[in-house]
Write a protein that holds these residues in place. Structure first.
Motif, PDB file in Angstrom:
ATOM      1  N   GLY A  60       0.815  -1.211   0.000  1.00 54.71           N
ATOM      2  CA  GLY A  60       0.000   0.000   0.000  1.00 54.71           C
ATOM      3  C   GLY A  60       0.845   1.255   0.000  1.00 54.71           C
ATOM      4  O   GLY A  60       0.501   2.253  -0.657  1.00 54.71           O
ATOM      5  N   SER A  61       1.977   1.215   0.691  1.00 52.74           N
ATOM      6  CA  SER A  61       2.874   2.370   0.726  1.00 52.74           C
ATOM      7  C   SER A  61       3.461   2.667  -0.649  1.00 52.74           C
ATOM      8  O   SER A  61       3.477   3.815  -1.105  1.00 52.74           O
ATOM      9  N   VAL A  62       3.937   1.629  -1.335  1.00 52.26           N
ATOM     10  CA  VAL A  62       4.533   1.818  -2.663  1.00 52.26           C
ATOM     11  C   VAL A  62       3.480   2.236  -3.690  1.00 52.26           C
ATOM     12  O   VAL A  62       3.716   3.124  -4.522  1.00 52.26           O
ATOM     13  N   MET A  63       2.306   1.620  -3.622  1.00 54.56           N
ATOM     14  CA  MET A  63       1.235   1.977  -4.559  1.00 54.56           C
ATOM     15  C   MET A  63       0.809   3.435  -4.378  1.00 54.56           C
ATOM     16  O   MET A  63       0.588   4.165  -5.349  1.00 54.56           O
ATOM     17  N   LEU A 125      -3.779  -1.926   3.067  1.00 55.82           N
ATOM     18  CA  LEU A 125      -3.395  -1.112   1.916  1.00 55.82           C
ATOM     19  C   LEU A 125      -3.590   0.373   2.215  1.00 55.82           C
ATOM     20  O   LEU A 125      -2.729   1.209   1.872  1.00 55.82           O
ATOM     21  N   VAL A 126      -4.714   0.712   2.859  1.00 53.16           N
ATOM     22  CA  VAL A 126      -4.957   2.119   3.202  1.00 53.16           C
ATOM     23  C   VAL A 126      -3.966   2.589   4.266  1.00 53.16           C
ATOM     24  O   VAL A 126      -3.470   3.722   4.216  1.00 53.16           O
ATOM     25  N   MET A 127      -3.650   1.720   5.227  1.00 54.43           N
ATOM     26  CA  MET A 127      -2.673   2.073   6.251  1.00 54.43           C
ATOM     27  C   MET A 127      -1.320   2.373   5.623  1.00 54.43           C
ATOM     28  O   MET A 127      -0.632   3.344   5.992  1.00 54.43           O
ATOM     29  N   GLY A 128      -0.897   1.542   4.684  1.00 46.82           N
ATOM     30  CA  GLY A 128       0.358   1.805   3.983  1.00 46.82           C
ATOM     31  C   GLY A 128       0.306   3.108   3.209  1.00 46.82           C
ATOM     32  O   GLY A 128       1.288   3.862   3.161  1.00 46.82           O
ATOM     33  N   ALA A 129      -0.858   3.384   2.611  1.00 47.91           N
ATOM     34  CA  ALA A 129      -1.020   4.641   1.868  1.00 47.91           C
ATOM     35  C   ALA A 129      -0.932   5.845   2.801  1.00 47.91           C
ATOM     36  O   ALA A 129      -0.364   6.885   2.430  1.00 47.91           O
ATOM     37  N   VAL A 130      -1.479   5.735   4.004  1.00 49.92           N
ATOM     38  CA  VAL A 130      -1.404   6.831   4.979  1.00 49.92           C
ATOM     39  C   VAL A 130       0.053   7.177   5.279  1.00 49.92           C
ATOM     40  O   VAL A 130       0.440   8.357   5.302  1.00 49.92           O
ATOM     41  N   PHE A 131       0.877   6.165   5.497  1.00 45.67           N
ATOM     42  CA  PHE A 131       2.291   6.412   5.795  1.00 45.67           C
ATOM     43  C   PHE A 131       2.983   7.092   4.618  1.00 45.67           C
ATOM     44  O   PHE A 131       3.725   8.067   4.802  1.00 45.67           O
ATOM     45  N   LEU A 660      11.542   2.012   1.604  1.00 48.75           N
ATOM     46  CA  LEU A 660      12.091   1.520   2.867  1.00 48.75           C
ATOM     47  C   LEU A 660      11.002   0.859   3.708  1.00 48.75           C
ATOM     48  O   LEU A 660      11.240  -0.152   4.371  1.00 48.75           O
ATOM     49  N   TYR A 661       9.813   1.440   3.675  1.00 46.85           N
ATOM     50  CA  TYR A 661       8.680   0.865   4.408  1.00 46.85           C
ATOM     51  C   TYR A 661       8.356  -0.530   3.867  1.00 46.85           C
ATOM     52  O   TYR A 661       8.074  -1.459   4.630  1.00 46.85           O
ATOM     53  N   LEU A 662       8.403  -0.674   2.538  1.00 51.51           N
ATOM     54  CA  LEU A 662       8.174  -1.978   1.923  1.00 51.51           C
ATOM     55  C   LEU A 662       9.261  -2.962   2.327  1.00 51.51           C
ATOM     56  O   LEU A 662       8.980  -4.127   2.641  1.00 51.51           O
ATOM     57  N   ALA A 663      10.534  -2.501   2.318  1.00 48.95           N
ATOM     58  CA  ALA A 663      11.636  -3.372   2.715  1.00 48.95           C
ATOM     59  C   ALA A 663      11.491  -3.804   4.172  1.00 48.95           C
ATOM     60  O   ALA A 663      11.722  -4.981   4.518  1.00 48.95           O
ATOM     61  N   ASP A 664      11.114  -2.863   5.024  1.00 53.94           N
ATOM     62  CA  ASP A 664      10.880  -3.161   6.437  1.00 53.94           C
ATOM     63  C   ASP A 664       9.780  -4.212   6.587  1.00 53.94           C
ATOM     64  O   ASP A 664       9.935  -5.215   7.307  1.00 53.94           O
ATOM     65  N   ALA A 665       8.665  -4.005   5.887  1.00 54.05           N
ATOM     66  CA  ALA A 665       7.529  -4.928   5.987  1.00 54.05           C
ATOM     67  C   ALA A 665       7.879  -6.304   5.442  1.00 54.05           C
ATOM     68  O   ALA A 665       7.530  -7.331   6.045  1.00 54.05           O
ATOM     69  N   CYS A 666       8.559  -6.347   4.301  1.00 57.72           N
ATOM     70  CA  CYS A 666       8.905  -7.643   3.694  1.00 57.72           C
ATOM     71  C   CYS A 666       9.902  -8.409   4.551  1.00 57.72           C
ATOM     72  O   CYS A 666       9.827  -9.638   4.660  1.00 57.72           O
ATOM     73  N   GLY A 667      10.840  -7.709   5.167  1.00 59.12           N
ATOM     74  CA  GLY A 667      11.781  -8.385   6.058  1.00 59.12           C
ATOM     75  C   GLY A 667      11.071  -9.039   7.227  1.00 59.12           C
ATOM     76  O   GLY A 667      11.345 -10.199   7.572  1.00 59.12           O
ATOM     77  N   ALA A 668      10.145  -8.301   7.837  1.00 61.71           N
ATOM     78  CA  ALA A 668       9.374  -8.861   8.955  1.00 61.71           C
ATOM     79  C   ALA A 668       8.471  -9.995   8.486  1.00 61.71           C
ATOM     80  O   ALA A 668       8.270 -10.989   9.201  1.00 61.71           O
ATOM     81  N   ALA A 669       7.914  -9.866   7.268  1.00 58.04           N
ATOM     82  CA  ALA A 669       7.039 -10.914   6.736  1.00 58.04           C
ATOM     83  C   ALA A 669       7.810 -12.207   6.494  1.00 58.04           C
ATOM     84  O   ALA A 669       7.320 -13.305   6.783  1.00 58.04           O
TER      85      ALA A 669
END
Length: 701
Positions: A60-63, A125-131, A660-669
């Motif tokens: 959601g952040s990247v989109m 997705l909306v939460m990622g968009a907010v960030f 970076l937010y996506l990288a952070d999320a994917c690492g934790a996932a």
């Protein structure tokens, strides 16, 4: 004047980010617990759902970065309104989707992923968009502060949720957090929008949303209606959430059914299942017995042996539900005990028999009662020739290699404590342990004492306890099998392996292996700060999830403490981000190249060394079976968060915050996937040490 207006806009952006962070932890706890209740409370469902949550948030952040360019602060406000509504819609969506499955049905990891994707996608997705939008409005320079503020809001929300869940159930908490979000949005809209026409519409929308939410809060019938989908042919009479799980009571043609995390634990009346206690009690003449998590009718069957009965349930809310529907054993004949069995039995008086009706080691919480420590504790508070009995839910007719490993593990664990252990192919598989000689002829033992039962008699047992069935079961058990302990709950691992086999485990795990490999390869190619954030997030998150598993193994109340532990993690994340930002500003080196090299050596080196040190500490704790206290878990969780926050803050001046937010999320996932699907195959200690080795290698890249 323009600078003052810009500063004011920043303030409202920060307030919105903090507010949404505060409510997001409550939403996460409610929705993930709602999902886990469909999968018998198994922690593995939490891990898979958390991984899904993180990936969706990063996506959601990247989109949003690509779709919403040049937006104004009012757009972030509108996203906040959407965020306020989505938790309730997601909650209803999960319950409607649950209607696709029969309640009590064993669901596989694929169902966890599909349900998580379908129900969590809109909100995440909306939460990622907010960030992403908040970072764009604040500017890359302030992205680190936005990240830290989101984490701080998450931490505060975790504490508030833990307090609220003691007074409200899941649905009420979800509605209350939406009301809080709507109220704050209403106040912000009044203050921040200067023009009357501009402020009127947002304020009215927020106020109407708040009123609608508060009205919904008072309608418990709507909540029960949403649960009805999962119980076809039954009438849902009640639902409540406790610190251990969800309790649902239904009615089927006059029979009351009690479900615990979607698994039926007992019905009333229920004759056959309640007579199971005779297999253990017929071995001796008991004077006092302890029943753990058994059906109410089991207590009355135990009274036929002219013995004093202590009836223990660990969940206060379950006892209250039993009392409300009139199925609680009569207190004049049975002593009702509300306590965690492990805590109670450590200070209990002496018993001649301890019977555990825990359904299976399907979760770490329940696997505690199949571990060596519990068996030793039970024996300490039993008479010299007392009897200990438990069951495993799998059928004794066909024994797979994974089921054989489970039987062997529990058998060997009991054999470490008791001189004699026998396995009976009844009620799945029943294991009876004692230092006295044990007998298979249960019907004869009952007849010798002039005791009668509807099912535990010659007519039933002559067909059930045949020499062939007993021999077949015993041949599948390896007396020298592995031992299950609190630090290494091998009974839980074996159960998960059997679970994966039922749902084509290798065929399901292989795609996840390719997904992990693809994600890792992508971030290695990306390199730079993105790779640093990904690897640090993966390492720290894996350690954090291992801490959650250890907390559940030793304390058994993860569900009620998850928001606090997650909040502590996010507090550490905020502190790590802020401290790293200040350290970067205090670096006075005039040459940019020298300043960057200094930051790389100091921050990245500290992050890598901290990950390795934490991994080695956990490896020692696990392998040596060291009991880990709550305070230490909080401290280590905050350190894990600080590692992620420092890595993000250090890399934010070199890469887009959304990436970076996506990288952070994917690492934790990736850490969540490893913990949920690969730890049962390798063991927790191997996952931790493997992560440390990977981190050492990455230091020299």
């Amino acid at each position: 004047m323009q600078r003052k207006a810009k500063a004011s806009a920043y303030q409202y952006i920060y307030i919105l980010v903090f507010t949404i962070g505060l409510t997001s932890v409550c939403t996460q706890a409610v929705l993930l617990r709602e999902l886990a209740s469909l999968f018998r409370g198994a922690e593995v469902s939490y891990l898979i759902a958390i991984s899904t949550w993180l990936v969706l948030g990063g996506a959601g952040s990247v989109m949003a970065k690509r779709m919403f360019r040049g937006v104004k602060p009012g757009f972030l406000y509108r996203l906040g309104i959407i965020v306020a509504v989505l938790p309730l819609l997601s909650l209803i969506g999960i319950r409607l989707l649950a209607g696709l499955f029969v309640s009590g049905q064993l669901l596989g990891p694929g169902a966890v992923v599909l349900l998580a994707l379908a129900s969590l996608a809109p909100y995440c997705l909306v939460m990622g968009a907010v960030f992403s939008v908040a970072c764009s409005l604040a500017g890359r320079r302030h992205a680190r502060f936005v990240y830290a503020l989101d984490g701080l809001g998450f931490a505060v929300g975790g504490v508030l949720f833990a307090m609220a869940i003691l007074m409200l159930d899941n649905t009420s908490v979800a509605i209350a957090l939406m009301a809080l979000n709507a109220l704050i949005l209403f106040v912000i809209s009044i203050i921040s929008f200067r023009k009357p026409l501009a402020s009127g519409l947002p304020a009215t929308a927020s106020l109407l949303l708040l009123i609608a939410i508060l009205l919904f809060m008072h309608s418990s019938r709507i909540s029960l209606k949403t649960l009805q989908q999962a119980f076809p042919g039954q009438s849902v009479l009640g639902c409540t959430d406790s610190e251990y799980g969800r309790i649902i009571v239904t009615n089927t043609s006059g029979q009351l059914n009690f479900f615990y995390n979607s698994e039926r634990i007992f019905s009333d009346p229920e004759a056959q299942a309640s007579e199971w206690v005779h297999f253990g009690l017929a071995q001796l003449n008991p004077r006092r017995i302890l029943l753990i998590s058994c059906s109410p009718d089991s207590a009355y069957e135990a009274l036929k042996h002219n013995t004093a009965v202590d009836y223990l349930q660990h969940d206060r809310m379950l006892l209250e539900a039993m009392a409300e529907f009139g199925v609680l054993p009569e207190t004049g004949r049975v002593n009702i005990v509300r306590a965690d069995a492990i805590d109670f039995i450590g200070r209990a008086q002496e018993y001649d028999a301890v019977i555990s009706c825990i359904s299976s080691p399907s979760s770490i919480q329940e696997a505690r009662f199949y571990n060596l420590e519990f068996a030793r504790m039970a024996k300490t508070h039993m008479s010299s020739e007392g009897v200990f009995m438990l069951s495993l839910p799998l059928s004794g007719e066909y024994v797979s290699s994974e089921a054989s490993q489970l039987y062997s593990t529990v058998y060997s664990t009991l054999k470490q404590v008791f001189s004699n252990v026998i396995a009976l192919p009844v009620a799945g598989v029943t294991l009876i342990a004692s230092d006295r000689a044990l007998r298979y002829d249960i019907a004869d033992a009952m007849a010798e004492r002039n005791m009668t039962a509807h099912y535990v008699n010659h007519y039933y047992l002559d067909k059930t306890l045949t020499p062939e069935r007993i021999s077949r079961l015993n041949s599948s058990i390896n007396p020298a099998g592995p031992v299950s302990t609190a630090a290494r709950p091998r009974a839980y691992y074996s159960y998960l392996q059997e679970w994966l086999l039922i749902f084509n485990g290798p065929g399901f795990i292989a795609p996840f292996g390719f997904i992990i490999a693809g994600i890792v390869l992508f971030f290695i190619v990306a390199g730079g700060g993105i790779l640093n954030v990904f690897s640090s997030s993966m390492s720290a998150s894996l350690i954090f999830l291992a801490l959650l598993m250890l907390f559940q193994q030793y304390h058994g109340v993860l569900f009620s403490r998850l928001s606090i532990i997650s909040g502590v993690f996010m507090l550490g994340l905020a502190v790590g981000s802020i401290v790293t930002t200040r350290a970067s500003r205090n670096n006075k080196n005039s040459r940019p190249e020298a300043r960057a090299a200094h930051e790389l050596l100091s921050v990245k080196g500290a992050v890598d060394l901290a990950c390795i040190a934490l991994a080695m500490l956990l490896f020692i704790i696990i392998t040596r079976g060291i009991h880990i206290g709550t305070l230490l878990i909080y401290m280590l969780s905050s350190l894990c968060g600080a590692i992620v926050g420092a890595a993000f803050s250090f890399s934010s001046h070199k890469s887009e915050p959304s990436r970076l937010y996506l990288a952070d999320a994917c690492g934790a996932a990736v850490a969540g996937i490893i913990m949920s699907l690969f730890v049962p195959l390798m063991g927790l200690e191997m996952a931790v040490i493997g992560m440390a080795i990977v981190k050492v290698i990455s230091m020299f890249r």
